[in-house]
Design a protein around this motif. Structure first.
Motif, PDB file in Angstrom:
ATOM      1  N   GLY A 484       0.811  -1.222   0.000  1.00 44.43           N
ATOM      2  CA  GLY A 484       0.000   0.000   0.000  1.00 44.43           C
ATOM      3  C   GLY A 484       0.839   1.264   0.000  1.00 44.43           C
ATOM      4  N   PRO A 485       1.725   1.462   0.989  1.00 47.14           N
ATOM      5  CA  PRO A 485       2.578   2.662   0.971  1.00 47.14           C
ATOM      6  C   PRO A 485       3.446   2.756  -0.283  1.00 47.14           C
ATOM      7  N   TYR A 486       3.916   1.603  -0.778  1.00 46.17           N
ATOM      8  CA  TYR A 486       4.773   1.624  -1.965  1.00 46.17           C
ATOM      9  C   TYR A 486       4.018   2.158  -3.181  1.00 46.17           C
ATOM     10  N   TYR A 487       2.797   1.659  -3.396  1.00 46.54           N
ATOM     11  CA  TYR A 487       2.050   2.116  -4.563  1.00 46.54           C
ATOM     12  C   TYR A 487       1.635   3.575  -4.411  1.00 46.54           C
ATOM     13  N   ARG A 488       1.234   3.999  -3.217  1.00 45.09           N
ATOM     14  CA  ARG A 488       0.837   5.398  -3.034  1.00 45.09           C
ATOM     15  C   ARG A 488       2.015   6.329  -3.302  1.00 45.09           C
ATOM     16  N   LYS A 489       3.201   5.937  -2.860  1.00 43.55           N
ATOM     17  CA  LYS A 489       4.395   6.741  -3.130  1.00 43.55           C
ATOM     18  C   LYS A 489       4.677   6.807  -4.630  1.00 43.55           C
ATOM     19  N   HIS A 491       2.499   6.411  -7.079  1.00 47.90           N
ATOM     20  CA  HIS A 491       1.435   7.183  -7.731  1.00 47.90           C
ATOM     21  C   HIS A 491       1.629   8.678  -7.510  1.00 47.90           C
ATOM     22  N   MET A 492       2.069   9.055  -6.326  1.00 44.46           N
ATOM     23  CA  MET A 492       2.280  10.475  -6.028  1.00 44.46           C
ATOM     24  C   MET A 492       3.475  11.017  -6.818  1.00 44.46           C
ATOM     25  N   GLU A 493       4.554  10.230  -6.961  1.00 43.75           N
ATOM     26  CA  GLU A 493       5.741  10.687  -7.673  1.00 43.75           C
ATOM     27  C   GLU A 493       5.568  10.664  -9.188  1.00 43.75           C
ATOM     28  N   LYS A 495       2.927  11.627 -11.016  1.00 46.00           N
ATOM     29  CA  LYS A 495       1.947  12.548 -11.600  1.00 46.00           C
ATOM     30  C   LYS A 495       2.589  13.318 -12.743  1.00 46.00           C
ATOM     31  N   GLN A 537      -5.018  -3.744  -4.040  1.00 42.31           N
ATOM     32  CA  GLN A 537      -5.183  -2.311  -3.795  1.00 42.31           C
ATOM     33  C   GLN A 537      -6.457  -1.738  -4.399  1.00 42.31           C
ATOM     34  N   VAL A 541      -6.871   0.814  -9.173  1.00 41.89           N
ATOM     35  CA  VAL A 541      -5.429   0.612  -9.325  1.00 41.89           C
ATOM     36  C   VAL A 541      -5.145  -0.415 -10.412  1.00 41.89           C
TER      37      VAL A 541
END
Length: 678
Positions: A484-489, A491-493, A495, A537, A541
């Motif tokens: 979870g944290p890996y994919y959110r990071k 996805h945020m980077e 953009k 996720q 996703v």
């Protein structure tokens, strides 16, 4: 320098005498040939010739001893010369040692030739084994001599380079340099240091390693390969063309790492092969789409046309197959995206038990038929296990787009059952590859040692089960804390920058396949689990990642199916069409019946109708039988004929798979769901 010139004079003086005697030695050789053919004079002349030859050989050996003593004196004189630097002393001493080595090797060659003549005279010309052994010894001696001569040649090149550099240094000392010349001189010295640092000396480091063999090879330069002319002499050392090496077994080798890593190079054969496959795959896939076949068969036909059985235009076959393996990795990753952990929990018992029961039944039938046909048990077990595996990439293409559309309460999803069983077969594939060396030993073992081999197989099975447990425990940790944290990071980077997301997902796939490989489980399972973990996720996703990865998967899948076509031989199929069709239909029907029987025992009553679809998906032979068959053939488990039969049956079963799949879908799947499944 005067001492050095004086020493060189004494070293070269005996050589002048040897050169003057070269013509006389040639006459002696011609006379020896005449005597060998029975055209010589009387016996007394033969004895006189032998005495003269021995006398001349003894004289040459005495001259060689004198020259060696003078070389030793020259080395001592150089070492005592205070006017030379330590580096220059080492260079000159090394040059003298090269010449010493040349004299000693020449003497050894003379006595090896005499020993070979003695052995040949003592042998029986009718004894083929003895002559073969003599030929092998001569071949080994020639290989070692070639290696030594190559080493000496390289050392002489280095000595020549050193002399040229010394001459340049003397010229630079005698004249004033401009600022630009000084900068270029510093750059030259830095470049020399760089080459020395990155040079690996792979030849010298590996020639004495245990298991390394010296072989004669043909070196074909890139320009010569186009005109089909072999290179007969060494080209310039700094030639940038890629050479092809061909050994005595007709294996072809392409440069993988050059000596000078500072110069970029490209394998133009590999580039041409990929371009050719890409261009020809379009009309072949288009044709299959027109007549209603899956496009993958067009790609296989493309490989057949370009492969050894067709135009034979693919030069880098191994490289094409290696790139095609990435098509399997990304295909299984996308399959894992469709195969959520919730589905996995529903069908894990069926996925675990079904393939095991099918494999055991196939082995039992194989041993029965092997006993009736008098086939060795190891060969029967291998063939049965090969035929029990099914093609995960093929079935994955059948299921693309169908796994998300089928949702009925209380019923099992046939795509989940089918994919779960295929993944378990991939695990069995890794287990079988691990057990194969033991299977080879069991084929030549006695009864008492077979018991030990069975125990060893059980130990290997225990190791594989432990590895599987470790893999699934790792997946649980990743799903709970990391993914979870890996994919959110990511996805945020990412953009506005898709490549970061694609690279992050690819890195995760490669991490999982590396972990499963290190644990002695198949890499394919790691790719599948990577997709299943990311699918946890959520649906959004999954949709986003599929849109990015699918084009990459499609291109690499084209290469994979084309590489399968490289191993299809239509002429052999045509020659033995009747036998191959009977064998293929027998295998397909047997796998279909066994799968339906096993699933009827494992599936709940409300989902019994899907057993026909799952059985149809399993009723073909995996393309990995090519890999297993090639290993077994090299190991001597199966013969060449059996290997070709396995390849042909595998190919024909893959061709029949779409027909059987469509028939099962038409009969068992309701009409609203057919379109996505077809």
């Amino acid at each position: 320098m005067k001492v050095l010139e004086k020493n060189y004079f004494w070293v070269l003086l005996p050589l002048l005498h040897l050169i003057a005697n070269a013509a006389e030695h040639e006459e002696v050789a011609k006379h020896a040939i005449k005597l060998h053919r029975g055209k010589g004079a009387a016996i007394t002349q033969k004895k006189q010739w032998v005495l003269d030859g021995c006398r001349k050989l003894s004289g040459l050996l005495r001259q060689k001893t004198v020259v060696l003593n003078k070389l030793k004196n020259a080395i001592r004189a150089v070492e005592k010369d205070v006017g030379l630097s330590d580096e220059e002393k080492l260079f000159q001493v090394h040059t003298f040692e090269i010449f010493q080595k040349e004299l000693n090797e020449s003497e050894n060659s003379v006595f090896q030739a005499i020993y070979g003549l003695q052995r040949a005279l003592q042998g029986d010309y009718k004894d083929v084994v003895n002559m073969k052994e003599s030929s092998r010894q001569r071949l080994e001696a020639l290989r070692e001599a070639a290696i030594k001569e190559e080493t000496e040649y390289v050392e002489l090149l280095a000595a020549e380079k050193h002399q040229v550099e010394a001459l340049k240094n003397m010229q630079h000392q005698n004249k004033s340099l401009s600022m630009l010349d000084e900068i270029l001189e510093d750059v030259r010295k830095a470049a020399d240091r760089l080459e020395e640092e990155i040079e690996e000396h792979a030849f010298d480091d590996n020639k004495s390693v245990k298991g390394v063999n010296f072989e004669a090879v043909l070196r074909v330069e890139e320009e010569e390969a186009n005109s089909k002319q072999n290179l007969t002499k060494r080209e310039v050392e700094d030639d940038l063309g890629l050479s092809m090496l061909i050994d005595s077994q007709n294996n072809q080798y392409i440069l993988t790492k050059p000596r000078d890593s500072t110069i970029p190079r490209a394998d133009h054969h590999f580039i041409k092969d990929i371009v050719t496959i890409g261009m020809l795959s379009l009309p072949c896939g288009w044709l299959c789409t027109t007549i209603g076949l899956p496009t993958m068969f067009g790609y296989i036909i493309c490989g057949v046309l370009l492969g050894p059985s067709g135009l034979n235009s693919i030069k880098s076959i191994v490289q094409v197959e290696t790139l095609g393996e990435f098509g399997v990795f990304f295909t299984l990753f996308l399959v894992g995206l469709e195969f959520s952990p919730e589905k996995l929990r529903k069908v894990w018992k069926i996925s675990l038990q079904g393939p095991c029961y099918m494999t055991l039944l196939m082995i039992a039938f194989g041993l029965l038929w092997g006993h009736l046909l008098q086939i060795r048990p190891t060969q029967s077990v291998f063939i049965s296990t090969c035929l029990s595996l099914s093609s995960t990439p093929l079935v994955s293409r059948f299921l693309v787009g169908s796994a998300r559309g089928e949702k009925e309460a209380g019923d099992l999803d046939y795509s989940a059952v089918l994919l779960g069983m295929l993944v378990m077969q991939d695990v069995q594939l890794g287990l079988f590859i691990a057990v194969m060396p033991t299977l080879i030993q069991a084929g030549v073992s006695s009864y008492s040692s077979i018991v030990m081999e069975i125990l060893r197989i059980l130990v290997l099975i225990g190791q594989i089960l432990f590895s599987l447990a470790a893999v699934f425990l790792l997946c649980l940790v990743i799903k709970t804390y990391l993914i979870g944290p890996y994919y959110r990071k990511l996805h945020m980077e990412s953009k506005g920058n898709k490549e970061i997301l694609i690279l992050g997902i690819s890195a995760f796939i490669f991490l999982m396949l590396t972990v499963t490989e290190l644990l002695d489980v198949s890499m394919e399972l790691g790719c599948f689990l990577a997709g299943a973990l990311i699918s946890s996720q959520g649906h959004m996703v999954t949709e986003e990642i599929v849109s990015y990865i699918e084009p990459i998967r499609d291109f690499l899948a084209i290469i994979f199916f084309a590489s399968i076509g490289l191993h299809v031989f239509p002429t052999f199929v045509v020659y033995e069409l009747t036998v191959l069709m009977v064998l293929t239909l027998s295998v397909v029907i047997m796998k279909f019946v066994l799968a339906a029987l096993v699933l009827s025992l494992l599936l709940p009553k409300t989902s019994q109708y899907i057993k026909w679809i799952v059985a149809a998906g399993l009723a073909q032979v995996s393309e990995f039988s090519f890999v297993l068959g090639s290993r077994a053939r090299r190991a001597g488990i199966i013969s060449r004929e059996v290997y070709l039969l396995i390849l042909s049956v595998t190919t024909l079963s893959l061709l029949l798979a779409p027909v059987l799949w469509r028939a099962a879908i038409m009969k068992c799947v309701p009409r609203p769901e057919r379109r996505s499944s077809l």
